[in-house]
Design a protein around this motif. Structure first.
Motif, short mmCIF file in Angstrom:
data_model
loop_
_atom_site.label_atom_id
_atom_site.label_comp_id
_atom_site.label_asym_id
_atom_site.label_seq_id
_atom_site.Cartn_x
_atom_site.Cartn_y
_atom_site.Cartn_z
N ASN A 38 1.23 -3.71 7.71
CA ASN A 38 1.01 -3.36 6.15
C ASN A 38 -0.28 -2.45 6.22
O ASN A 38 -0.33 -1.14 5.81
CB ASN A 38 0.91 -4.41 5.14
N SER A 39 -1.33 -3.10 6.81
CA SER A 39 -2.54 -2.28 6.97
C SER A 39 -2.30 -0.82 7.68
O SER A 39 -3.15 -0.05 7.24
CB SER A 39 -3.70 -3.08 7.63
N LEU A 44 -1.70 4.87 8.02
CA LEU A 44 -0.87 6.16 8.30
C LEU A 44 -0.56 6.90 7.00
O LEU A 44 -0.61 8.16 7.00
CB LEU A 44 0.45 5.67 9.11
N GLN A 45 -0.21 6.33 6.08
CA GLN A 45 -0.15 6.80 4.81
C GLN A 45 -1.31 7.73 4.18
O GLN A 45 -1.33 8.84 3.78
CB GLN A 45 0.32 5.99 3.41
N SER A 53 4.31 5.60 8.73
CA SER A 53 3.62 4.44 7.87
C SER A 53 5.16 3.74 7.54
O SER A 53 5.17 2.49 7.30
CB SER A 53 3.12 5.03 6.89
N LEU A 54 6.38 4.49 7.56
CA LEU A 54 7.47 3.77 6.87
C LEU A 54 7.83 2.74 7.96
O LEU A 54 8.20 1.67 7.72
CB LEU A 54 8.52 4.65 6.61
N SER A 69 4.28 -5.11 0.66
CA SER A 69 5.05 -4.10 1.67
C SER A 69 5.87 -3.53 1.10
O SER A 69 6.27 -1.97 1.43
CB SER A 69 5.17 -4.78 2.96
N LEU A 70 6.83 -3.99 0.49
CA LEU A 70 7.93 -3.35 -0.45
C LEU A 70 7.37 -2.22 -1.25
O LEU A 70 7.93 -0.94 -1.28
CB LEU A 70 8.90 -4.32 -1.15
N TYR A 71 6.20 -2.64 -2.12
CA TYR A 71 5.66 -1.59 -3.03
C TYR A 71 5.03 -0.47 -2.21
O TYR A 71 5.15 0.59 -2.46
CB TYR A 71 4.50 -2.18 -3.85
N ASN A 72 4.44 -0.68 -0.90
CA ASN A 72 3.76 0.40 -0.31
C ASN A 72 4.88 1.39 0.17
O ASN A 72 4.82 2.60 0.45
CB ASN A 72 2.90 -0.22 0.67
#
Length: 72
Positions: A38-39, A44-45, A53-54, A69-72
């Motif tokens: 996630n980090s 990457l985002q 990042s995806l 993670s779903l939110y990001n």
């Protein structure tokens, strides 16, 4: 497990190469920590590398179906 925290410090210092180098090296050791992926995805985002990042967010979701993670 401190590796991704070091990478986040490099991100805050806007040292892209060092940040991603730490993530890549840590990947050899950290394989099952969703927070790590996630980090990495967030880093990457930040640098507008959305496709990469995806991939990291998907890996984080596979390890732990986290709402973060779903939110990001």
């Amino acid at each position: 497990m401190l590796d991704y925290l070091i990478a986040e410090c490099y991100l805050n210092l806007e040292k892209k190469e060092e940040c991603f180098k730490v993530f890549e090296e840590a990947q050899k050791i950290i394989k099952k920590d969703w927070k790590y992926y996630n980090s990495w995805g967030l880093s990457l985002q930040y640098y507008k590398e959305y496709e990469a990042s995806l991939e990291k967010f998907i890996k984080a979701i596979e390890l732990n179906n986290s709402e973060i993670s779903l939110y990001n």
